[in-house]
Design a protein around this motif. Sequence first.
Motif, PDB file in Angstrom:
ATOM      1  N   ARG A 280       0.825  -1.206   0.000  1.00  0.00           N
ATOM      2  CA  ARG A 280       0.000   0.000   0.000  1.00  0.00           C
ATOM      3  C   ARG A 280       0.865   1.263   0.000  1.00  0.00           C
ATOM      4  O   ARG A 280       0.555   2.232  -0.692  1.00  0.00           O
ATOM      5  CB  ARG A 280      -0.935   0.000   1.205  1.00  0.00           C
ATOM      6  CG  ARG A 280      -2.100  -0.968   1.088  1.00  0.00           C
ATOM      7  CD  ARG A 280      -2.945  -0.675  -0.128  1.00  0.00           C
ATOM      8  NE  ARG A 280      -4.259  -1.283  -0.028  1.00  0.00           N
ATOM      9  CZ  ARG A 280      -4.932  -1.783  -1.045  1.00  0.00           C
ATOM     10  NH1 ARG A 280      -4.427  -1.743  -2.249  1.00  0.00           N
ATOM     11  NH2 ARG A 280      -6.130  -2.303  -0.881  1.00  0.00           N
TER      12      ARG A 280
ATOM     13  N   ALA B 142       1.023   4.254  -2.705  1.00  0.00           N
ATOM     14  CA  ALA B 142       0.724   5.627  -2.302  1.00  0.00           C
ATOM     15  C   ALA B 142       1.886   6.577  -2.579  1.00  0.00           C
ATOM     16  O   ALA B 142       1.672   7.769  -2.840  1.00  0.00           O
ATOM     17  CB  ALA B 142       0.369   5.665  -0.822  1.00  0.00           C
TER      18      ALA B 142
ATOM     19  N   GLU C  12      -7.922   2.780   3.581  1.00  0.00           N
ATOM     20  CA  GLU C  12      -7.134   3.477   2.562  1.00  0.00           C
ATOM     21  C   GLU C  12      -6.725   4.865   3.059  1.00  0.00           C
ATOM     22  O   GLU C  12      -5.598   5.316   2.822  1.00  0.00           O
ATOM     23  CB  GLU C  12      -7.950   3.600   1.273  1.00  0.00           C
ATOM     24  CG  GLU C  12      -8.311   2.266   0.619  1.00  0.00           C
ATOM     25  CD  GLU C  12      -7.108   1.566  -0.009  1.00  0.00           C
ATOM     26  OE1 GLU C  12      -6.027   2.183  -0.072  1.00  0.00           O
ATOM     27  OE2 GLU C  12      -7.245   0.414  -0.423  1.00  0.00           O
TER      28      GLU C  12
ATOM     29  N   ALA D  14      -2.951   6.383   3.534  1.00  0.00           N
ATOM     30  CA  ALA D  14      -2.598   7.649   2.881  1.00  0.00           C
ATOM     31  C   ALA D  14      -2.028   8.642   3.894  1.00  0.00           C
ATOM     32  O   ALA D  14      -1.050   9.351   3.607  1.00  0.00           O
ATOM     33  CB  ALA D  14      -3.821   8.241   2.187  1.00  0.00           C
TER      34      ALA D  14
ATOM     35  N   ALA E 200       1.493   7.636   4.670  1.00  0.00           N
ATOM     36  CA  ALA E 200       2.391   8.006   3.580  1.00  0.00           C
ATOM     37  C   ALA E 200       2.772   9.490   3.648  1.00  0.00           C
ATOM     38  O   ALA E 200       3.948   9.848   3.465  1.00  0.00           O
ATOM     39  CB  ALA E 200       1.743   7.700   2.236  1.00  0.00           C
TER      40      ALA E 200
END
Length: 397
Positions: free
Chosen positions: A267, A271, A383, A387, A390
């Motif tokens: 993931r 990202a 998600e 995010a 990140a």
Amino acid sequence: MPSPATERAIILHEYESCSADLTRQQAEVLQREKAVDVVPTAGGRWRITANSLVGTLDVAGVRLLIRPKIKPENLFLVLEPGLPPQAWGREPFEYDTTSNLLTSVVAFFARTIETTLARGVLRSYENRGESLISFRGRIDTAGQFRRAGVLVPMACTYDDFTVDIVENRVLRAAVRRALRVPGVAVTERGRLKRQLAALEGVSDVHVRPEAFDSIHLTRLNAHYAPALRLARLVLANLTLKDQAGATSASSFTVDMNDLFQRFVTQRLRSALRGRVEVLDEPLVHLGRDRRVPMSPDLVFCTARERIVYVGDVKYKLADNARGRSGDYYQLLAYTTALDLPEGVLIYCRGKGEEPERAVTVKNTGKRLIVWSVDLSGSVGQVEQEVAALAERICAGM
């Protein structure tokens, strides 16, 4: 009179314990499976304690179901992070109802491979070497010389455009393994049989789970990636064996530590694409002259391959919902060896858990960030959690 263990399933959550009536043979078999620890208690009963493995074990007349702390559909999200959110169908809710991860994963795999092969069975060129009556491709000079002057048949090598390639061999081997699972719904078994027929022409060979690691994903086979990853899970974690007395044993267990690390890695890689490169478990050294090798879970590099950040992924928090001391020491070693001012510990947050956000190390000023990802929400919320992680990593570079 049969014991309660043979009449109903024993259901546990990861790291949870319960007391059960077992025979000594059943206790020994469960202990050998390494998914739980089994110790005797007073009154002839046994205490079963789960660890980081979750799944289904059906052995020695005992059906043991170990459930993760995260919600069922998010377990499937972690099992296959390459699938889009709309891929979650009935399977997660069947798992929520039945608790049987084994049959739920088989159903999930059956539908994923059906969707994959609906686009057509992948073909590619494979190099072949055969002795042929008529010339084809190129003469295998070394092979022809070994024929001691015999001209026909000729030793030839050629490129064959075929379905019998490693991607399809992995899928076929996993489908055949899944078809042996008892208790799979008729509809899902029918799906698997149709996909087995679609893969006609693909060799039935023994495939090790590591075969997936040798597959180079390109734009031509990228649509195979989710089905291949699930096939790897099936081949690596699904155990089927015959026991004495015409009974069978089956199990499907997965390590949540490994799944969570793979999920976070993939993931974050998605990202942060275009900003930094995410490498998993590269070899670095703590000491000079390449002494004391170690492998951080994640390092983040610029386009010039300069490491700008480091992370370590830990599925479980300490009992007090804080980062464990050993985890801080490990991350400090990584930031020191890589000469970085900051690194991040990434945990999976459970209900009611909220770890410390940061620790500044005395005498060095290095910041050890603690960040937790909550997997208890919807797919969209998960998600958003990734995010946010990140963005925090980018801010600390």
